[in-house]
Design a protein around this motif. Structure first.
Motif, PDB file in Angstrom:
ATOM      1  N   HIS A   1       0.844  -1.193   0.000  1.00  0.00           N
ATOM      2  CA  HIS A   1       0.000   0.000   0.000  1.00  0.00           C
ATOM      3  C   HIS A   1       0.885   1.251   0.000  1.00  0.00           C
ATOM      4  CE1 HIS A   1      -2.962   2.990   1.173  1.00  0.00           C
ATOM      5  NE2 HIS A   1      -3.918   2.095   1.000  1.00  0.00           N
ATOM      6  N   PRO A   2       0.552   2.225  -0.860  1.00  0.00           N
ATOM      7  CA  PRO A   2       1.432   3.416  -0.960  1.00  0.00           C
ATOM      8  C   PRO A   2       1.525   4.215   0.345  1.00  0.00           C
ATOM      9  CG  PRO A   2      -0.575   3.674  -2.299  1.00  0.00           C
ATOM     10  CD  PRO A   2      -0.543   2.246  -1.845  1.00  0.00           C
ATOM     11  N   PHE A   3       0.594   4.004   1.271  1.00  0.00           N
ATOM     12  CA  PHE A   3       0.687   4.772   2.517  1.00  0.00           C
ATOM     13  C   PHE A   3       1.942   4.446   3.312  1.00  0.00           C
ATOM     14  CE2 PHE A   3       0.104   5.104   7.100  1.00  0.00           C
ATOM     15  CZ  PHE A   3       0.032   6.482   7.189  1.00  0.00           C
ATOM     16  N   TRP A   4       2.416   3.229   3.215  1.00  0.00           N
ATOM     17  CA  TRP A   4       3.598   2.866   4.019  1.00  0.00           C
ATOM     18  C   TRP A   4       4.792   3.757   3.706  1.00  0.00           C
ATOM     19  CZ3 TRP A   4       2.438   0.920   8.234  1.00  0.00           C
ATOM     20  CH2 TRP A   4       1.480  -0.090   8.378  1.00  0.00           C
ATOM     21  N   ASP A   5       4.888   4.177   2.451  1.00  0.00           N
ATOM     22  CA  ASP A   5       5.993   5.063   2.107  1.00  0.00           C
ATOM     23  C   ASP A   5       5.825   6.430   2.754  1.00  0.00           C
ATOM     24  OD1 ASP A   5       8.434   4.853   0.471  1.00  0.00           O
ATOM     25  OD2 ASP A   5       7.631   6.664  -0.476  1.00  0.00           O
ATOM     26  N   VAL A   6       4.591   6.902   2.835  1.00  0.00           N
ATOM     27  CA  VAL A   6       4.295   8.167   3.518  1.00  0.00           C
ATOM     28  C   VAL A   6       4.618   8.035   5.007  1.00  0.00           C
ATOM     29  CG1 VAL A   6       2.464   9.821   4.077  1.00  0.00           C
ATOM     30  CG2 VAL A   6       2.504   8.711   1.821  1.00  0.00           C
ATOM     31  N   GLU A   7       4.172   6.930   5.594  1.00  0.00           N
ATOM     32  CA  GLU A   7       4.433   6.672   7.015  1.00  0.00           C
ATOM     33  C   GLU A   7       5.941   6.642   7.292  1.00  0.00           C
ATOM     34  OE1 GLU A   7       2.356   6.286   9.578  1.00  0.00           O
ATOM     35  OE2 GLU A   7       3.614   5.302  11.090  1.00  0.00           O
ATOM     36  N   ALA A   8       6.676   5.936   6.445  1.00  0.00           N
ATOM     37  CA  ALA A   8       8.132   5.858   6.632  1.00  0.00           C
ATOM     38  C   ALA A   8       8.764   7.245   6.511  1.00  0.00           C
ATOM     39  CB  ALA A   8       8.752   4.902   5.610  1.00  0.00           C
ATOM     40  N   GLY A   9       8.189   8.090   5.665  1.00  0.00           N
ATOM     41  CA  GLY A   9       8.690   9.455   5.533  1.00  0.00           C
ATOM     42  C   GLY A   9       8.521  10.251   6.824  1.00  0.00           C
ATOM     43  N   TYR A  10       7.358  10.124   7.449  1.00  0.00           N
ATOM     44  CA  TYR A  10       7.138  10.841   8.722  1.00  0.00           C
ATOM     45  C   TYR A  10       8.101  10.346   9.800  1.00  0.00           C
ATOM     46  CZ  TYR A  10       2.774  12.578   6.675  1.00  0.00           C
ATOM     47  OH  TYR A  10       1.854  13.200   5.885  1.00  0.00           O
ATOM     48  N   ILE A  11       8.233   9.035   9.874  1.00  0.00           N
ATOM     49  CA  ILE A  11       9.134   8.474  10.889  1.00  0.00           C
ATOM     50  C   ILE A  11      10.559   8.962  10.638  1.00  0.00           C
ATOM     51  CG2 ILE A  11      10.115   6.331  11.802  1.00  0.00           C
ATOM     52  CD1 ILE A  11       7.364   5.007  11.136  1.00  0.00           C
ATOM     53  N   SER A  12      10.958   8.994   9.381  1.00  0.00           N
ATOM     54  CA  SER A  12      12.330   9.408   9.052  1.00  0.00           C
ATOM     55  C   SER A  12      12.564  10.879   9.379  1.00  0.00           C
ATOM     56  CB  SER A  12      12.609   9.156   7.568  1.00  0.00           C
ATOM     57  OG  SER A  12      12.319   7.823   7.241  1.00  0.00           O
ATOM     58  N   SER A  13      11.586  11.720   9.083  1.00  0.00           N
ATOM     59  CA  SER A  13      11.724  13.143   9.440  1.00  0.00           C
ATOM     60  C   SER A  13      11.917  13.301  10.941  1.00  0.00           C
ATOM     61  CB  SER A  13      10.469  13.934   9.036  1.00  0.00           C
ATOM     62  OG  SER A  13      10.466  14.198   7.658  1.00  0.00           O
ATOM     63  N   ALA A  14      11.117  12.577  11.709  1.00  0.00           N
ATOM     64  CA  ALA A  14      11.234  12.684  13.167  1.00  0.00           C
ATOM     65  C   ALA A  14      12.594  12.158  13.634  1.00  0.00           C
ATOM     66  CB  ALA A  14      10.103  11.914  13.838  1.00  0.00           C
ATOM     67  N   LEU A  15      13.030  11.035  13.090  1.00  0.00           N
ATOM     68  CA  LEU A  15      14.329  10.488  13.508  1.00  0.00           C
ATOM     69  C   LEU A  15      15.458  11.460  13.195  1.00  0.00           C
ATOM     70  CD1 LEU A  15      14.223   6.683  12.580  1.00  0.00           C
ATOM     71  CD2 LEU A  15      13.652   7.790  14.737  1.00  0.00           C
ATOM     72  N   VAL A  16      15.396  12.084  12.035  1.00  0.00           N
ATOM     73  CA  VAL A  16      16.425  13.067  11.674  1.00  0.00           C
ATOM     74  C   VAL A  16      16.443  14.198  12.715  1.00  0.00           C
ATOM     75  CG1 VAL A  16      16.888  14.916  10.009  1.00  0.00           C
ATOM     76  CG2 VAL A  16      16.592  12.563   9.228  1.00  0.00           C
ATOM     77  N   ASN A  17      15.271  14.639  13.126  1.00  0.00           N
ATOM     78  CA  ASN A  17      15.232  15.694  14.141  1.00  0.00           C
ATOM     79  C   ASN A  17      15.822  15.222  15.469  1.00  0.00           C
ATOM     80  OD1 ASN A  17      14.065  17.275  12.233  1.00  0.00           O
ATOM     81  ND2 ASN A  17      12.117  17.573  13.280  1.00  0.00           N
ATOM     82  N   TYR A  18      15.533  13.993  15.859  1.00  0.00           N
ATOM     83  CA  TYR A  18      16.118  13.482  17.104  1.00  0.00           C
ATOM     84  C   TYR A  18      17.635  13.335  16.966  1.00  0.00           C
ATOM     85  CZ  TYR A  18      11.211  12.106  17.899  1.00  0.00           C
ATOM     86  OH  TYR A  18       9.839  12.083  18.017  1.00  0.00           O
ATOM     87  N   ILE A  19      18.085  12.869  15.811  1.00  0.00           N
ATOM     88  CA  ILE A  19      19.529  12.709  15.595  1.00  0.00           C
ATOM     89  C   ILE A  19      20.227  14.070  15.702  1.00  0.00           C
ATOM     90  CG2 ILE A  19      21.293  12.156  13.851  1.00  0.00           C
ATOM     91  CD1 ILE A  19      19.293   9.940  12.849  1.00  0.00           C
ATOM     92  N   LEU A  20      19.647  15.088  15.088  1.00  0.00           N
ATOM     93  CA  LEU A  20      20.272  16.418  15.086  1.00  0.00           C
ATOM     94  C   LEU A  20      20.174  17.089  16.458  1.00  0.00           C
ATOM     95  CD1 LEU A  20      18.844  17.565  11.635  1.00  0.00           C
ATOM     96  CD2 LEU A  20      21.243  17.051  12.107  1.00  0.00           C
ATOM     97  N   SER A  21      19.116  16.809  17.204  1.00  0.00           N
ATOM     98  CA  SER A  21      18.888  17.505  18.479  1.00  0.00           C
ATOM     99  C   SER A  21      19.493  16.779  19.670  1.00  0.00           C
ATOM    100  CB  SER A  21      17.388  17.680  18.734  1.00  0.00           C
ATOM    101  OG  SER A  21      16.778  18.415  17.699  1.00  0.00           O
ATOM    102  N   LEU A  22      19.664  15.456  19.578  1.00  0.00           N
ATOM    103  CA  LEU A  22      20.125  14.678  20.729  1.00  0.00           C
ATOM    104  C   LEU A  22      21.418  13.899  20.448  1.00  0.00           C
ATOM    105  CD1 LEU A  22      16.611  13.257  21.665  1.00  0.00           C
ATOM    106  CD2 LEU A  22      18.011  14.610  23.235  1.00  0.00           C
TER     107      LEU A  22
END
Lengths: 296, 296
Positions: A206-227
């Motif tokens: 389902h194409p939504f999984w790619d959208v979901e993975a995008g949100y998770i990745s954006s958040a992880l990038v923010n945690y990586i940069l901030s912590l």
């Protein structure tokens, strides 16, 4: 070899997981009870521990929230304003202590799971590790040298704001406070609200999984940069899809775009963003880690 | 009363600020030199310290970046791949040490400024404080119990991803790595690239300021949720507009939307998001704090 035993409780909105032992290699007993009413569920929990209480030095509790972890607060140890029936304003720490009469230390469920992973699991060799759960809600705990990072409050990192491309995903977000924050866009209920079916039943292609993975990745990038964690451990239902870890790792690298010149981020991302090492026991064992290392 | 003196250097891309003393109430000498070539600028810096070297116990340096702060790295103490002419691959720590022959400790400029604020400035009573600079670039340092938080790498929190409403602001972002990350949307160069004039020359009633305040607020909300600082100190040119602090505070509260039940966030935000307490001396004094508290 110590004979000291500890009790661990992972108190969730669906079930309470209980364990007696002193580490993943010495689990003496284990049980789970459905989360019904505080009196019934905590009664079952206490009955489970009863035969071991002469050996148990103390008990750790990881609780679902909102859970007051501030020792200076008048509602310390309470589940506060949860919409969950029967559990609002419940002094869970007090009820357990009254029956069990041993030292009990408590923290938020996700923080406690992070402690378990940091002591015995996937991040056991890392001084700075992030534990994230992505399921019914999204929450995180940051463990530094065996202790949870906490400042003005506990961390509430599931609610960070991330880019939301409304052309790609017109869903307005399901968080009652923030709409399209990370949790509002990517936690289980948002999937169901958006697509009319639970994520578990959604086909892998389902194409939504790619959208979901995008949100998770954006958040992880923010945690990586901030912590700057040395390891990111992710539990919860959403990441149990086989393809999710590889997809998220790839997207994190794409978003970082070689900005941070670090060997692990550039070439060892498979070892960096990982599932829990303790499987379904991160929370229970983390609760044991919490009391063992509390000094109580 | 100690007679021990320390040297502090705030090495920036435009000028090097130098100070001799042991705190904001005992500044013995102070000077600034333009950033030209390493030989010329560091020569002037060393000449400035020369008359005090018999009393100086050590020197702290806060450097512009990219600056390698990893003691295990072969390029520790180097400014690495800067586009700034003459300064790429410069062993600034080594050059200073060779001439001055005292212990020298160095860190990134924004981290050092955060140390200064945490020791003597706006966050001196807070165990967990965030220092952020929003100017030519955006960077942050998180100080916990007098030490910078650092994990896999230093923090690079200026580059987090935040919501970008392209209908409100069609600018694609100026970060060469990430396009529309926080720095790419909100640092000085992005303002100039977007509007064809520098932020300083933009009238206070220009509608862009509200967009800018929105980006800053989104980022602050993410830092609050991910780090839970007890104080947020913001330096740099952008926040020097009088209306900026009140606007940002209000937007942060709107975005948090009472989600975190904390008195300071709900009712004392004026004391929470604040300008530096040391004015323009956060970096210089922070460099002194760095060496004083280093154990060297």
């Amino acid at each position: 070899m110590t004979d000291k035993l500890y009790g661990g409780i992972e108190g969730g909105g669906t079930k309470f997981n209980c364990i007696v032992g002193n580490g993943p290699d010495n689990i003496v007993a284990e049980a789970r009870f459905p989360t019904t009413t505080p009196a019934e569920t905590l009664g079952q929990v206490c009955d489970f521990f009863a035969p071991y209480m002469s050996q148990i030095q103390g008990i750790g509790l990881g609780s679902f929230g909102p859970f007051d972890v501030d020792p200076s607060s008048p509602t310390y140890g309470y589940i506060t304003t949860t919409p969950k029936p029967h559990w609002g304003n419940t002094h869970i720490l007090g009820m357990l202590h009254e029956k069990l009469r041993v030292p009990i230390v408590a923290d938020m469920d996700v923080v406690v799971a992070g402690l378990g992973e940091a002591k015995w699991g996937a991040s056991k060799n890392n001084s700075h590790s992030l534990y994230l759960t992505i399921g019914t809600g999204i929450g995180g705990g940051y463990i530094v040298d065996g202790r949870p990072l906490r400042g003005l409050t506990s961390l509430e990192m599931g609610h960070i704001r991330i880019p939301h491309d409304r052309e790609l995903d017109s869903f307005q977000g399901a968080c009652p406070y923030h709409g399209d924050c990370f949790e509002g866009l990517a936690a289980g209920p948002s999937v169901e609200a958006r697509l009319g079916q639970r994520g578990e039943t959604l086909p892998d292609d389902h194409p939504f999984w790619d959208v979901e993975a995008g949100y998770i990745s954006s958040a992880l990038v923010n945690y990586i940069l901030s912590l700057a964690p040395q390891k990111i451990v992710i539990g919860g239902g959403v990441m149990q899809k086989d393809f999710m870890f590889p997809t998220v790792r790839k997207k994190v690298q794409e978003l970082l775009n070689n900005y941070i010149n670090n060997e692990i981020l550039l070439n060892k991302i498979d070892e960096y963003i990982v599932p829990p090492g303790l499987g379904g026991r991160s929370g229970m064992l983390g609760a044991i880690a919490l009391i063992m290392d509390s000094g109580e």
